[in-house]
Scaffold this active site. Structure first.
Site, mmCIF file in Angstrom:
data_model
loop_
_atom_site.group_PDB
_atom_site.id
_atom_site.type_symbol
_atom_site.label_atom_id
_atom_site.label_comp_id
_atom_site.label_asym_id
_atom_site.label_seq_id
_atom_site.Cartn_x
_atom_site.Cartn_y
_atom_site.Cartn_z
ATOM 1 N N HIS A 65 -11.044 -5.955 7.913
ATOM 2 C CA HIS A 65 -11.350 -5.639 6.633
ATOM 3 C C HIS A 65 -12.875 -4.936 6.448
ATOM 4 O O HIS A 65 -12.969 -4.685 5.383
ATOM 5 C CB HIS A 65 -11.683 -7.189 5.948
ATOM 6 C CG HIS A 65 -10.198 -7.970 5.995
ATOM 7 N ND1 HIS A 65 -9.974 -8.663 7.313
ATOM 8 C CD2 HIS A 65 -9.509 -8.215 4.916
ATOM 9 C CE1 HIS A 65 -8.721 -9.389 6.817
ATOM 10 N NE2 HIS A 65 -8.502 -9.073 5.578
ATOM 11 N N GLU A 119 0.847 -1.107 -0.072
ATOM 12 C CA GLU A 119 0.154 -0.016 -0.140
ATOM 13 C C GLU A 119 0.769 1.336 -0.060
ATOM 14 O O GLU A 119 0.444 2.277 -0.731
ATOM 15 C CB GLU A 119 -0.952 -0.042 1.231
ATOM 16 C CG GLU A 119 -2.210 -1.020 0.943
ATOM 17 C CD GLU A 119 -1.769 -2.445 1.325
ATOM 18 O OE1 GLU A 119 -2.544 -3.350 1.114
ATOM 19 O OE2 GLU A 119 -0.396 -2.693 1.902
#
Length: 331
Positions: A136, A67
Site C-alpha cells: 500500500h 482498477e
C-alpha cells in the site's frame, strides 16, 4: 472553510479545489474511481468530497472495485472527447491495471499516428509512514517514467498540487498524478486560484553555491529541513523540487550542477534502479569533467515497505541520510 479566501490549505483541499475549478470550467472533465461520490464520503480521505453533490453522479462516478474497469472506462471516455480524472486509490493498485495504462493509454497516440489523444489523469496516493505495509505504500514512479507516452507528476505542496493538477487535466496525454498520503493534512500556502504550473518545469526552492540537492514529493520537506540546518554552518545548498518526473527538467538540473559542481539526489522510492539513477546518468553524461565529487543518491532500502513502525522509519531516507550524503560531496 472558505477556499477562495484561505491563506493556508492542505493537499486534500488543494486537489479538491483544482478538480472543482476544472469541472466548473469544462463540462468534459469527469471524475471516476472507487468511493469518489458523496454517498461514499468522497473517497477514503475525502479528496473528492462535495463534487458529486455539486456536479451530479453522471460526472462524479463511484465505480466497482476494479482498477482495470476504472482505467479502461477512463481511456474510452478520453478517446471520445472527455477529460477523465480516474482515481486509483493506492499506487500499488496501479499494478492491477498495468496493461491498460502501459499498453493502451500511453501508446494510443503513437499507434494511431497521432490521430488519437488520451487526455487522462490518473490520481493515486502512496507513501510510507502510516503502517499500511508492503502492498500500500510503494513509490513506483520509475516504472511509469520508463514508459514512453505517459507523464509523471509528484507535487510536494498544496499549491503545487493545485497548479499541477490544472495543467494535468488540460494536457492531451495521459498523466500519472502521485499524491503523498502521509502529508495530505500538512498545511501549506494556499494556491492562487486559477494559476497553472506547467508540466516539465522544476522549481528552485532555494538557491545555493556549494551543492545541488534534487528531490520531489514528500522528501522535499525533509530536504528543506536539512538545507536550512546546513545553512547555519555556511554550507550553501541549492534545492530543486522536480515537480514533474517525466518529462524531466534536465536543463534546470544541469545548470545548477554546473554551478555547484556537486549533486545529491533524494527520493522515497527504493534506491536501486530509481529515478535518481537516471538523473545521475544525465549529470555524468553532460558534466563529468565539471564535477567536484561523485554524485550521491539517497533512497529507501531495497525491501518491501515494512509494517512495523521502527522498521518503516528505518526503511525511508531521513534527515541524517540526506545530511550525510551532502557532507560526503564536500569532503
Amino acid at each position: 472553510m472558505n477556499q477562495q479566501a484561505a491563506t493556508k490549505m492542505n493537499t486534500i483541499q488543494a486537489v479538491n479545489l483544482a478538480l472543482d475549478d476544472a469541472m466548473a470550467a469544462d463540462v468534459n472533465v469527469i471524475v471516476l474511481g472507487e468511493d469518489v461520490g458523496d454517498k461514499e464520503e468522497g473517497g477514503i480521505v475525502g479528496v473528492t468530497r462535495g463534487l458529486s453533490t455539486k456536479y451530479g453522479d453522471s460526472r462524479v462516478r463511484s465505480t466497482p472495485i476494479s482498477e482495470q474497469a476504472i482505467i479502461g472506462a477512463a481511456i474510452g471516455a478520453s478517446i471520445v472527447g472527455m477529460r477523465p480524472v480516474a482515481e486509483i486509490m493506492l499506487m500499488n493498485f496501479t499494478t492491477v491495471a498495468m496493461d491498460m495504462i502501459v499498453n493502451h493509454a500511453a501508446k494510443l497516440r503513437f499507434m494511431s499516428g497521432g490521430q488519437t489523444q488520451v487526455p487522462l489523469v490518473i490520481r493515486t496516493m502512496t507513501g510510507a509512514g502510516f503502517g499500511t505495509g508492503g502492498q500500500h505504500a510503494d513509490y513506483l514512479e520509475a516504472w511509469f517514467a520508463h514508459t514512453a507516452g505517459i507523464k509523471v507528476v509528484a507535487p510536494s505542496s498544496p499549491a503545487d498540487a493545485y497548479g499541477l493538477m490544472l495543467s494535468a487535466i488540460e494536457d492531451d496525454d495521459p498523466v500519472l498524478f502521485i499524491e503523498n498520503m502521509p502529508t495530505y493534512w500538512t498545511p501549506g500556502e494556499a494556491p492562487e486560484r486559477g494559476k497553472k504550473i506547467p508540466l516539465g518545469k522544476a522549481n528552485i526552492l532555494r538557491e545555493g553555491s556549494d551543492v545541488t540537492l534534487i528531490t520531489y514529493s514528500r522528501r522535499v520537506l525533509e530536504a528543506s529541513a536539512v538545507v536550512h540546518k546546513l545553512a547555519q554552518e555556511n554550507i550553501s545548498v541549492e534545492l530543486i523540487d522536480l515537480r514533474t518526473i517525466a518529462p524531466m527538467d534536465t536543463s534546470t538540473i544541469l545548470a545548477s550542477v554546473a554551478k555547484t559542481g556537486r549533486a545529491v539526489i533524494v527520493h522515497e522510492a527504493v534506491k536501486p534502479f530509481g529515478v535518481g539513477a537516471e538523473i545521475a546518468a544525465r549529470i555524468y553524461e553532460q558534466l563529468f569533467a565539471q564535477l567536484k565529487a561523485p554524485v550521491q543518491r539517497v533512497g529507501s532500502h531495497f525491501s518491501p515497505v515494512p509494517f512495523a513502525k521502527p522498521l518503516e522509519d528505518a526503511y525511508v531516507p531521513g534527515l541524517e541520510q540526506i545530511e550525510a550524503a551532502i557532507r560526503a560531496t564536500l569532503k
